[in-house]
Enzyme design. Structure first.
Site, PDB file in Angstrom:
ATOM      1  N   HIS A  48      -1.185   0.665   9.670  1.00  0.00           N
ATOM      2  CA  HIS A  48      -2.075   1.397   8.773  1.00  0.00           C
ATOM      3  C   HIS A  48      -3.135   0.424   8.255  1.00  0.00           C
ATOM      4  CE1 HIS A  48       1.186  -0.107   6.031  1.00  0.00           C
ATOM      5  NE2 HIS A  48       0.115  -0.610   5.455  1.00  0.00           N
TER       6      HIS A  48
HETATM    7  C1  T46 Z   1       1.300  -3.102   3.756  1.00  0.00           C
HETATM    8  C2  T46 Z   1       2.357  -3.801   4.513  1.00  0.00           C
HETATM    9  C3  T46 Z   1       2.141  -5.282   4.592  1.00  0.00           C
HETATM   10  C4  T46 Z   1       6.917   2.376  -2.215  1.00  0.00           C
HETATM   11  O1  T46 Z   1       7.550   3.309  -2.750  1.00  0.00           O
HETATM   12  N1  T46 Z   1       6.243   1.486  -2.994  1.00  0.00           N
HETATM   13  C5  T46 Z   1       5.541   0.437  -2.465  1.00  0.00           C
HETATM   14  O2  T46 Z   1       4.950  -0.350  -3.227  1.00  0.00           O
HETATM   15  C6  T46 Z   1       5.518   0.289  -1.036  1.00  0.00           C
HETATM   16  C7  T46 Z   1       4.753  -0.863  -0.397  1.00  0.00           C
HETATM   17  C8  T46 Z   1       6.195   1.196  -0.262  1.00  0.00           C
HETATM   18  N2  T46 Z   1       6.896   2.218  -0.855  1.00  0.00           N
HETATM   19  C9  T46 Z   1       7.652   3.149  -0.003  1.00  0.00           C
HETATM   20  C10 T46 Z   1       6.823   4.013   0.926  1.00  0.00           C
HETATM   21  C11 T46 Z   1       7.750   4.216   2.105  1.00  0.00           C
HETATM   22  O3  T46 Z   1       8.608   5.303   1.840  1.00  0.00           O
HETATM   23  O4  T46 Z   1       8.500   2.355   0.843  1.00  0.00           O
HETATM   24  C12 T46 Z   1       8.613   2.944   2.121  1.00  0.00           C
HETATM   25  C13 T46 Z   1       8.187   1.963   3.211  1.00  0.00           C
HETATM   26  O5  T46 Z   1       6.765   1.732   3.105  1.00  0.00           O
HETATM   27  P1  T46 Z   1       5.825   1.520   4.388  1.00  0.00           P
HETATM   28  O6  T46 Z   1       6.337   2.319   5.515  1.00  0.00           O
HETATM   29  O7  T46 Z   1       4.405   1.744   3.966  1.00  0.00           O
HETATM   30  O8  T46 Z   1       6.081  -0.047   4.671  1.00  0.00           O
HETATM   31  P2  T46 Z   1       5.359  -1.004   5.724  1.00  0.00           P
HETATM   32  O9  T46 Z   1       6.234  -2.187   5.861  1.00  0.00           O
HETATM   33  O10 T46 Z   1       4.980  -0.274   6.950  1.00  0.00           O
HETATM   34  O11 T46 Z   1       3.982  -1.450   4.981  1.00  0.00           O
HETATM   35  C14 T46 Z   1       4.032  -2.198   3.784  1.00  0.00           C
HETATM   36  C15 T46 Z   1       3.068  -1.633   2.743  1.00  0.00           C
HETATM   37  O12 T46 Z   1       3.310  -0.235   2.553  1.00  0.00           O
HETATM   38  C16 T46 Z   1       1.624  -1.797   3.112  1.00  0.00           C
HETATM   39  O13 T46 Z   1       0.810  -1.589   1.980  1.00  0.00           O
HETATM   40  O14 T46 Z   1       0.140  -3.500   3.792  1.00  0.00           O
HETATM   41  O15 T46 Z   1       3.692  -3.555   4.030  1.00  0.00           O
END
Ligand code: T46
Length: 132
Positions: A48
């Site tokens: 993303h």
């Molecule tokens: C990024 C990369 C480096 C939350 O509830 N609060 C938060 O602050 C974050 C970051 C995530 N979440 C929830 C949303 C999803 O249900 O945690 C779950 C996993 O998040 P996501 O799939 O977005 O995680 P990554 O590892 O794909 O991405 C993350 C960050 O979301 C993003 O901002 O830049 O790490």
């Protein structure tokens, strides 16, 4: 835009310590901290871009690779040191992969979590960067 920020290690005979101060050794104010760990073998995370968010990523333990794409140029950075921070500006498509089993990826962000700041579709991201 992205760049590696070398974080100064305050070391003595007891071991090492790194201090991070907002707007001092990193170029933003910190609103949120999260960390990613226990990532399964072969998994790619991220996939993303963010419309406004600035972040600093540090592999405080273990290693992973981050690929970055501004819609025109692509690069990748291996994070494998607690003294190397990867600063990622807004509007960069990022993917994290090749996580070691012991990787703990610490992330400092300049804004609270907001799903509306995410572009999770690559075609939509390309349209966005080409119109900004
Ligand atoms: C990024 C990369 C480096 C939350 O509830 N609060 C938060 O602050 C974050 C970051 C995530 N979440 C929830 C949303 C999803 O249900 O945690 C779950 C996993 O998040 P996501 O799939 O977005 O995680 P990554 O590892 O794909 O991405 C993350 C960050 O979301 C993003 O901002 O830049 O790490």
């Amino acid at each position: 835009m992205y760049k590696i920020i070398d974080l100064q290690i305050k070391g003595d005979y007891r071991g090492s310590l790194i201090a991070i101060e907002e707007n001092v050794n990193i170029p933003f104010s910190i609103k949120r901290i999260y960390y990613i760990f226990d990532t399964k073998h072969g998994v790619t995370r991220g996939q993303h871009a963010h419309i406004n968010l600035k972040q600093l990523l540090i592999a405080v333990n273990g290693s992973c690779t981050v690929s970055l794409d501004d819609g025109k140029n692509k690069g990748c950075v291996k994070l494998n040191s607690p003294s190397s921070g990867l600063f990622i500006e807004k509007m960069l498509w990022r993917e994290m992969y090749d996580f070691s089993n012991d990787c703990v990826l610490l992330v400092l962000a300049n804004k609270e979590y907001s799903e509306s700041d995410y572009l999770r579709n690559y075609s939509e991201f390309l349209k966005y960067v080409n119109n900004v």
